[in-house]
Design a protein around this motif. Structure first.
Motif, PDB file in Angstrom:
ATOM      1  N   ALA A  67      -5.714   6.107   2.658  1.00  0.00           N
ATOM      2  CA  ALA A  67      -6.602   6.615   1.617  1.00  0.00           C
ATOM      3  C   ALA A  67      -7.290   7.906   2.027  1.00  0.00           C
ATOM      4  O   ALA A  67      -7.787   8.641   1.163  1.00  0.00           O
ATOM      5  CB  ALA A  67      -7.643   5.557   1.253  1.00  0.00           C
ATOM      6  N   SER A 114      -2.745   0.002  -5.265  1.00  0.00           N
ATOM      7  CA  SER A 114      -2.382  -0.680  -4.024  1.00  0.00           C
ATOM      8  C   SER A 114      -3.156  -1.989  -3.900  1.00  0.00           C
ATOM      9  O   SER A 114      -4.274  -2.127  -4.411  1.00  0.00           O
ATOM     10  CB  SER A 114      -2.666   0.216  -2.814  1.00  0.00           C
ATOM     11  N   ILE A 117      -6.555  -1.302   0.918  1.00  0.00           N
ATOM     12  CA  ILE A 117      -6.816   0.079   1.306  1.00  0.00           C
ATOM     13  C   ILE A 117      -6.586   0.211   2.808  1.00  0.00           C
ATOM     14  O   ILE A 117      -7.066  -0.608   3.596  1.00  0.00           O
ATOM     15  CB  ILE A 117      -8.256   0.498   0.964  1.00  0.00           C
ATOM     16  N   GLU A 164      -4.347   5.326  -4.499  1.00  0.00           N
ATOM     17  CA  GLU A 164      -4.266   3.956  -3.998  1.00  0.00           C
ATOM     18  C   GLU A 164      -4.874   2.930  -4.942  1.00  0.00           C
ATOM     19  O   GLU A 164      -4.994   1.765  -4.588  1.00  0.00           O
ATOM     20  CB  GLU A 164      -4.957   3.872  -2.636  1.00  0.00           C
ATOM     21  N   VAL A 188       0.862  -1.174   0.000  1.00  0.00           N
ATOM     22  CA  VAL A 188       0.000   0.000   0.000  1.00  0.00           C
ATOM     23  C   VAL A 188       0.895   1.219   0.000  1.00  0.00           C
ATOM     24  O   VAL A 188       2.009   1.182   0.542  1.00  0.00           O
ATOM     25  CB  VAL A 188      -0.946  -0.004   1.232  1.00  0.00           C
ATOM     26  N   CYS A 189       0.432   2.320  -0.623  1.00  0.00           N
ATOM     27  CA  CYS A 189       1.244   3.533  -0.593  1.00  0.00           C
ATOM     28  C   CYS A 189       1.053   4.251   0.735  1.00  0.00           C
ATOM     29  O   CYS A 189       1.946   4.322   1.554  1.00  0.00           O
ATOM     30  CB  CYS A 189       0.903   4.460  -1.750  1.00  0.00           C
TER      31      CYS A 189
END
Length: 607
Positions: free
Chosen positions: A520, A534, A537, A531, A516-517
């Motif tokens: 959200a 990704s 979430i 995202e 995941v970055c």
């Protein structure tokens, strides 16, 4: 959470490392009781005076108080964690649900005995995943509580001895069936020692936002990932990239180039120092050249639908009101035409927003441009904050969100002119209010010639900023179309950043764990666009997080307040508390995690 120092007091001679947990109150209470309140007496110090001993007895193995048999031992025994169809699975198809905690900053670097003891007690409490957070923090470097070398200012080379301590913790957790969530960029703070100009100190804390577009910073994040994830763990025989006990990897904690949640999305980047602002403007100019044929096409596009200038926003029903929270005292006098006001603050709890005046019943329109102008002075040098938000009494419970304007500026004893242009957003139901917040300091403030009107005569294309001939600037005076382009550029830049980091992790380093970055709920609705690639979430949520005081309203363990009201009492048609807020972030087909969730103590309504 963005912070500058641990917030759980640590007895100086207690032999157990204290984890800074940011999870549910239940897990926080469990871990503190398992840890600081262990059966080893801690020597009394000034920090612990008045504390009492809370004896701890370890649950009998296999008893109702021991949840560790529920864990897969070792973690990853059934293969790598996979994300599909909205859930986590093991490689052999078993559904996985995680109940976890955060292990933060120095707590990630325990000695061998403490690592084993911590892992065992977490497993007994039902924990099956630990988020390894603030590994890169700057505040615990010299106490061997970070990945950087103690006593050294550089923040580019991971210290092998510190990495070994982290590896030992990961191995201990794995043995007890506890997966790891490895965080990459959280609080690393680069500086002159890393070859940057002194102006880097003027960037946002931890260089947030800048680390999404600065080419050098992005490459350094990749190099950090190489150093952290590709080295063999001597206690497992696997690197963190290879180890199936690593359940997930997070690229960049609580960060968005667009800004914090939906507060002032896209704003504030004009305040970046050089050379960082110039690098962003070069990217913005390149983006515009790729989108438009020439300056004439750009000018036409930005002027289409421009907000008519000069229409009054202040209505006949608008009036100024003082608003002082408990512990504050404020008096207000305003002129009949509402263009002049005088504030006198005689009592303060140092929290800026808790003493304010506001002008209500403002009629704004979604996406339109507005100009606020006034002159102001104070009886002594101070700061003043101005914002536009929902016009309702409980707006402060949703304090992270405004409607396009949220600016802090300096006042002196002489009159100064101020002009602020903004594009309204999130105008969906109620009217808006204009607020001046000044509660952090006592004294007097005078404001005159105040006007709030639609449009801006200077908004839009400027020949001297033609991206084909010069360099387009960060917009601070934008038409609606210009502002939409700016937000789209920032969103596209975020997406490109995620693609670059994911490629490094997946293609170069061979990370198989879900990635995941960031959370959200950072960056407004654009956070979901960021995202999209990704594997799951993630979000964070705090009910009534402490408000910090002092002149800068920054993290401060001494000056803070909480509202201390139950979350259920705030539920209404469009607001369902923090829990309702994170529920809206679920995305079909992707697993959903909440890696920080708390109702911070002290709070009479905490679980």
């Amino acid at each position: 959470m963005q912070e500058a120092a641990p917030c759980i007091p640590k007895p100086r001679r207690c032999p157990y490392p204290v984890p800074r947990m940011k999870t549910s109150s239940l897990v926080t209470a469990l871990l503190v009781s398992l840890h600081c309140l262990a059966p080893v007496a801690c020597a009394a110090t000034d920090e612990t005076a008045g504390w009492f001993e809370w004896p701890y007895a370890e649950p009998a193995a296999g008893s109702a108080l021991d949840s560790s048999p529920l864990n897969h031992k070792p973690a990853g025994v059934f293969g790598r964690v996979e994300a599909r169809d909205g859930h986590f699975f093991t490689a052999d198809g078993q559904r996985l649900r995680f109940w976890g905690c955060n292990i933060s900053s120095e707590a990630n670097f325990p000695d061998e005995a403490s690592a084993r003891r911590l892992a065992k007690r977490l497993a007994q409490g039902g924990v099956n995943i630990a988020r390894l957070h603030h590994l890169d923090n700057p505040w615990s470097v010299d106490s061997a509580g970070s990945l950087w070398t103690p006593g050294q200012p550089g923040r580019t080379q991971i210290d092998p001895a510190q990495l070994d301590r982290l590896h030992r913790l990961v191995a201990a957790l794995k043995a007890e069936g506890i997966y790891s969530n490895v965080n990459l960029k959280v609080s690393r703070t680069l500086g002159v020692a890393d070859g940057y100009p002194a102006s880097i100190a003027e960037c946002p804390p931890f260089q947030k936002r800048v680390d999404y577009f600065s080419a050098r910073m992005v490459e350094q994040q990749k190099e950090f990932a190489r150093q952290l994830l590709s080295v063999k763990n001597p206690y497992t025989g696997l690197s963190l990239a290879e180890d199936p006990a690593v359940a997930m990897v997070e690229i960049n904690n609580e960060n968005s180039l667009l800004g914090l949640r939906s507060r002032d999305v896209g704003s504030g980047l004009d305040l970046l120092p050089e050379p960082f602002r110039g690098e962003l403007e070069a990217l913005w100019s390149k983006w515009l050249r790729a989108r438009y044929a020439d300056g004439a096409a750009l000018c036409d596009a930005w002027q289409t639908g421009a907000t008519p200038a000069g229409l009054q926003v202040i209505t006949a029903a608008s009036a100024w009101h003082p608003e002082a929270q408990p512990g504050n005292e404020l008096t207000l006098s305003a002129s009949p035409d509402r263009r002049s006001l005088h504030l006198t603050l005689t009592r303060s709890d140092t929290i800026r927003w808790r003493s304010a005046v506001y002008l209500d019943q403002l009629q704004l329109r979604e996406g339109e441009t507005y100009t606020l102008s006034f002159r102001a002075r104070a009886d002594r040098p101070r700061q003043l904050q101005v914002s536009v938000a929902r016009d309702e009494a409980s707006w402060r419970t949703d304090k992270w969100r405004t409607r396009g304007l949220n600016s802090t500026f300096k006042l002196g004893t002489e009159w100064s002119e101020h002009r602020l242009v903004f594009n309204a957003h999130s105008v969906v139901d109620l009217p808006s209010r204009l607020s001046f917040q000044a509660g952090h300091a006592l004294g007097e403030v005078w404001i005159e010639d105040l006007a709030l009107v639609s449009g801006s005569a200077s908004a839009g294309y400027r020949a001297e900023q033609d991206p084909w001939k010069a360099q387009a600037r960060v917009p601070v005076d934008a038409t609606p179309a210009q502002w939409r382009d700016w937000l789209q550029f920032l969103s596209d830049t975020e997406v490109a950043y995620v693609a670059a980091l994911r490629s490094c992790l997946r293609d170069e380093l061979g990370v198989k764990a879900p990635i995941v970055c960031s959370q959200a709920n950072y960056g407004g609705i654009s956070g979901l666009a960021r995202e999209r690639s990704s594997d799951f979430i993630d979000s964070h949520s705090y009910w009534q997080h402490p408000d910090f005081g002092g002149p800068t309203a920054s993290w401060n363990n001494r000056y803070w307040t909480i509202l201390n009201t139950p979350q259920l009492s705030e539920f209404k048609a469009r607001w369902f508390g923090e829990i309702g807020g994170i529920a809206q972030l679920r995305v079909k087909g992707k697993p959903f995690t909440v890696t920080e969730l708390d109702q911070p103590a002290p709070h009479e309504y905490a679980c």
